[in-house]
Design a protein around this motif. Structure first.
Motif, short mmCIF file in Angstrom:
data_model
loop_
_atom_site.label_atom_id
_atom_site.label_comp_id
_atom_site.label_asym_id
_atom_site.label_seq_id
_atom_site.Cartn_x
_atom_site.Cartn_y
_atom_site.Cartn_z
N LEU A 6 0.83 -1.20 0.00
CA LEU A 6 0.00 0.00 0.00
C LEU A 6 0.87 1.26 0.00
N THR A 7 0.47 2.22 -0.85
CA THR A 7 1.14 3.52 -0.85
C THR A 7 0.64 4.32 0.35
N GLU A 9 -0.88 7.16 0.21
CA GLU A 9 -2.23 7.62 -0.12
C GLU A 9 -3.26 6.52 0.10
N GLU A 10 -2.94 5.30 -0.35
CA GLU A 10 -3.87 4.19 -0.19
C GLU A 10 -4.11 3.89 1.29
N ARG A 11 -3.06 3.92 2.08
CA ARG A 11 -3.19 3.65 3.52
C ARG A 11 -4.04 4.76 4.18
N ARG A 13 -6.33 6.69 2.69
CA ARG A 13 -7.72 6.54 2.24
C ARG A 13 -8.38 5.32 2.86
N LEU A 14 -7.62 4.27 3.06
CA LEU A 14 -8.17 3.10 3.75
C LEU A 14 -8.57 3.49 5.17
N TRP A 32 -12.15 12.94 -0.21
CA TRP A 32 -10.96 12.76 -1.03
C TRP A 32 -10.81 13.79 -2.15
N TYR A 43 -11.68 3.84 -7.65
CA TYR A 43 -10.51 3.85 -6.78
C TYR A 43 -10.55 2.65 -5.82
N HIS A 47 -7.66 -0.04 -5.99
CA HIS A 47 -6.61 0.09 -4.97
C HIS A 47 -6.90 -0.62 -3.65
N LEU A 48 -8.17 -0.74 -3.27
CA LEU A 48 -8.50 -1.24 -1.93
C LEU A 48 -9.49 -2.40 -1.92
N SER A 70 -4.59 -0.11 8.55
CA SER A 70 -4.59 1.36 8.55
C SER A 70 -4.21 1.94 9.90
#
Length: 169
Positions: A6-7, A9-11, A13-14, A32, A43, A47-48, A70
């Motif tokens: 996970l990037t 940003e992904e973390r 947003r998660l 977001w 997204y 990504h998730l 997260s």
């Protein structure tokens, strides 16, 4: 995808999915800065996908693993003392501040709007923002919709049994 993949940003947003659950595409789009629900859906799927699901009401919920990955506490949980802890964005926090208690007469969207605008802090939401906040809080089970001529709302539980934490924007 593993946790390590996970990037940042992904973390982050998660963490929003975990904290805001149950939530809708539109709420995440606002959080977001995305154009709309279809962008959020894309997204999430891209990504998730492993960390969320939709419940029987099509609301977005995080998996148990998502909270661990997260490091964010779930949006609604039961406290050890039996009260409910709810973590909400700023506007929902203020809506809960002014909303009628469980044993009081419910308020209309316009009544809640006027009460929020009357708070110190210069808040100036519109009807749609208040309506969406009330729906989101109802989805979390802390507000009940009382159907009269126009929809009205009040807390679904005693204020003493509710702990509210404001999320950082």
């Amino acid at each position: 995808m593993t946790e390590a993949d996970l990037t940042d940003e992904e973390r982050e947003r998660l963490g929003d999915v975990v904290a805001l659950q149950p939530t809708k595409n539109s709420e995440l789009a606002d959080r977001w800065g995305l154009e709309g629900g279809s962008e959020v859906h894309s997204y999430l799927e891209e990504h998730l996908k492993e960390y969320y699901f939709r419940d029987e009401n099509s609301l977005i919920r995080a998996t148990e693993e998502a909270a661990e990955v997260s490091g964010v506490a779930p949006g609604v949980e039961e406290a050890e003392d039996g009260s409910r802890v709810v973590r909400v964005p700023d506007l929902q926090y203020h809506v809960l501040r002014v909303l009628s208690d469980q044993d009081e007469d419910p308020q209309s969207v316009v009544g809640v709007l006027q009460a929020v605008r009357g708070l110190d802090g210069g808040l100036d939401p519109d009807n749609d923002a208040i309506r969406e906040s009330l729906r989101s809080l109802a989805n979390k089970g802390v507000v009940e919709k009382v159907q009269l001529t126009v929809p009205t709302y009040r807390l679904a539980m005693s204020r003493a049994d509710l702990q509210v934490e404001r999320l950082d924007d």
